[in-house]
Design an enzyme around this catalytic site. Structure first.
Site, short mmCIF file in Angstrom:
data_model
loop_
_atom_site.label_atom_id
_atom_site.label_comp_id
_atom_site.label_asym_id
_atom_site.label_seq_id
_atom_site.Cartn_x
_atom_site.Cartn_y
_atom_site.Cartn_z
N ASP A 294 -5.52 2.02 10.59
CA ASP A 294 -6.92 1.81 10.96
C ASP A 294 -6.98 1.53 12.46
OD1 ASP A 294 -9.56 1.17 11.16
OD2 ASP A 294 -9.55 -0.45 9.72
N GLY B 37 0.78 -1.24 0.00
CA GLY B 37 0.00 0.00 0.00
C GLY B 37 0.81 1.28 0.00
N ARG C 171 -5.38 0.29 -6.79
CA ARG C 171 -4.15 0.86 -6.23
C ARG C 171 -3.61 1.99 -7.11
NH1 ARG C 171 -2.23 -2.39 -1.99
NH2 ARG C 171 -2.54 -4.62 -2.24
N ASP D 52 -6.09 -0.75 -1.96
CA ASP D 52 -6.79 -1.62 -2.91
C ASP D 52 -8.10 -2.15 -2.38
OD1 ASP D 52 -5.44 -3.38 -0.98
OD2 ASP D 52 -6.17 -4.99 -2.26
N ASP E 68 0.55 3.70 4.29
CA ASP E 68 -0.55 4.29 3.53
C ASP E 68 -1.67 4.74 4.47
OD1 ASP E 68 -1.04 1.67 4.28
OD2 ASP E 68 -1.73 0.98 2.34
P1 XMP Z 1 -4.49 -1.70 11.12
O1 XMP Z 1 -5.92 -1.94 11.52
O2 XMP Z 1 -3.55 -2.71 11.71
O3 XMP Z 1 -4.50 -2.00 9.56
O4 XMP Z 1 -4.06 -0.27 11.37
C1 XMP Z 1 -3.92 -1.17 8.65
C2 XMP Z 1 -3.94 -1.85 7.31
O5 XMP Z 1 -5.29 -2.21 6.96
C3 XMP Z 1 -5.54 -1.94 5.62
N1 XMP Z 1 -6.62 -0.94 5.55
C4 XMP Z 1 -7.18 -0.51 4.42
N2 XMP Z 1 -6.94 -0.82 3.14
N3 XMP Z 1 -8.66 0.65 2.45
C5 XMP Z 1 -7.69 -0.24 2.16
O6 XMP Z 1 -7.48 -0.49 0.98
C6 XMP Z 1 -8.96 1.02 3.72
O7 XMP Z 1 -9.87 1.83 3.93
C7 XMP Z 1 -8.18 0.41 4.76
N4 XMP Z 1 -8.19 0.52 6.11
C8 XMP Z 1 -7.22 -0.33 6.57
C9 XMP Z 1 -4.25 -1.42 5.04
O8 XMP Z 1 -3.54 -2.49 4.46
C10 XMP Z 1 -3.48 -0.92 6.22
O9 XMP Z 1 -2.08 -0.98 6.06
MG MG Z 2 -0.76 -1.27 4.48
#
Ligand code: XMP
Ligand code: MG
Length: 184
Positions: A107, A48, A170, A164, A104
């Site tokens: 969350d 990402g 992406r 993605d 990127d």
């Molecule tokens: P955590 O929850 O560990 O996860 O902070 C972070 C990873 O989760 C993916 N992620 C997303 N990917 N759209 C995406 O395409 C989103 O809205 C999203 N939210 C979380 C991403 O891989 C990130 O590194």
């Molecule tokens: Mg990521």
């Protein structure tokens, strides 16, 4: 790929390429000031962070080394669990190095919390985090300080600029939410 190329797939554009590039330039300026006189290794988290790394690194007016890690986080559904496996490790020995992790999106922050403690155990001079986007959970609950944040996003699944949905979108220039029909 521009938003206009896949107009029907998108529900809402959150940030345009211009807005993202402008913000990364601001962050690069801050980072340069903070690391003045120090060498800096930026570590991108695959896949990402590819776009963020490319644009952030080119915004610098100084030398910066780049390395990459790939991790997979086991979790149910779309939320990560914090259980992480390294798929590709750094090529660089980071002992006594200043490391800046480039992400990127954050969350829950579970993946990053694991990654920071893993890198800390290798004896670096410092480890900080830079993320292009942050969701509300991370903003509210994450214990780990995130030094450089581009934009805060609502709690919606977004794609584009490296992010993605099933490995697609992406290469979309902006960051957007998908129209419901894409998921069904
Ligand atoms: P955590 O929850 O560990 O996860 O902070 C972070 C990873 O989760 C993916 N992620 C997303 N990917 N759209 C995406 O395409 C989103 O809205 C999203 N939210 C979380 C991403 O891989 C990130 O590194
Ligand atoms: Mg990521």
């Amino acid at each position: 790929m521009d938003a206009s190329d896949i107009e029907k797939d998108l529900a809402q554009i959150h940030y345009t390429e211009e807005q993202i590039l402008g913000k990364l330039r601001e962050l690069a300026t801050r980072i340069e000031q903070d690391y003045e006189g120090k060498d800096l290794l930026i570590v991108g988290v695959l896949k990402g962070a590819v776009m963020v790394m490319a644009d952030l690194a080119r915004s610098f007016t100084r030398h910066v080394e780049m390395d990459w890690m790939a991790v997979s986080s086991y979790g149910s559904g779309t939320k990560s669990s914090g259980v992480v496996r390294i798929l590709k490790d750094l090529d660089t020995d980071i002992s006594n190095r200043h490391v800046l992790i480039v992400e990127d999106i954050i969350d829950t922050g579970l993946t990053l919390t694991w990654l920071v403690s893993n890198l800390q155990s290798r004896g670096p001079a410092s480890v900080e985090i830079c993320t292009a986007f942050r969701k509300p959970d991370a903003a509210a609950k994450m214990a780990l300080p995130v030094k450089y944040v581009g934009f805060d996003l609502p709690d919606e699944f977004v794609v584009g600029y490296g992010l993605d949905y099933a490995e697609k979108y992406r290469n979309l220039r902006c960051v957007a939410t998908l129209a419901p029909h894409v998921y069904s």
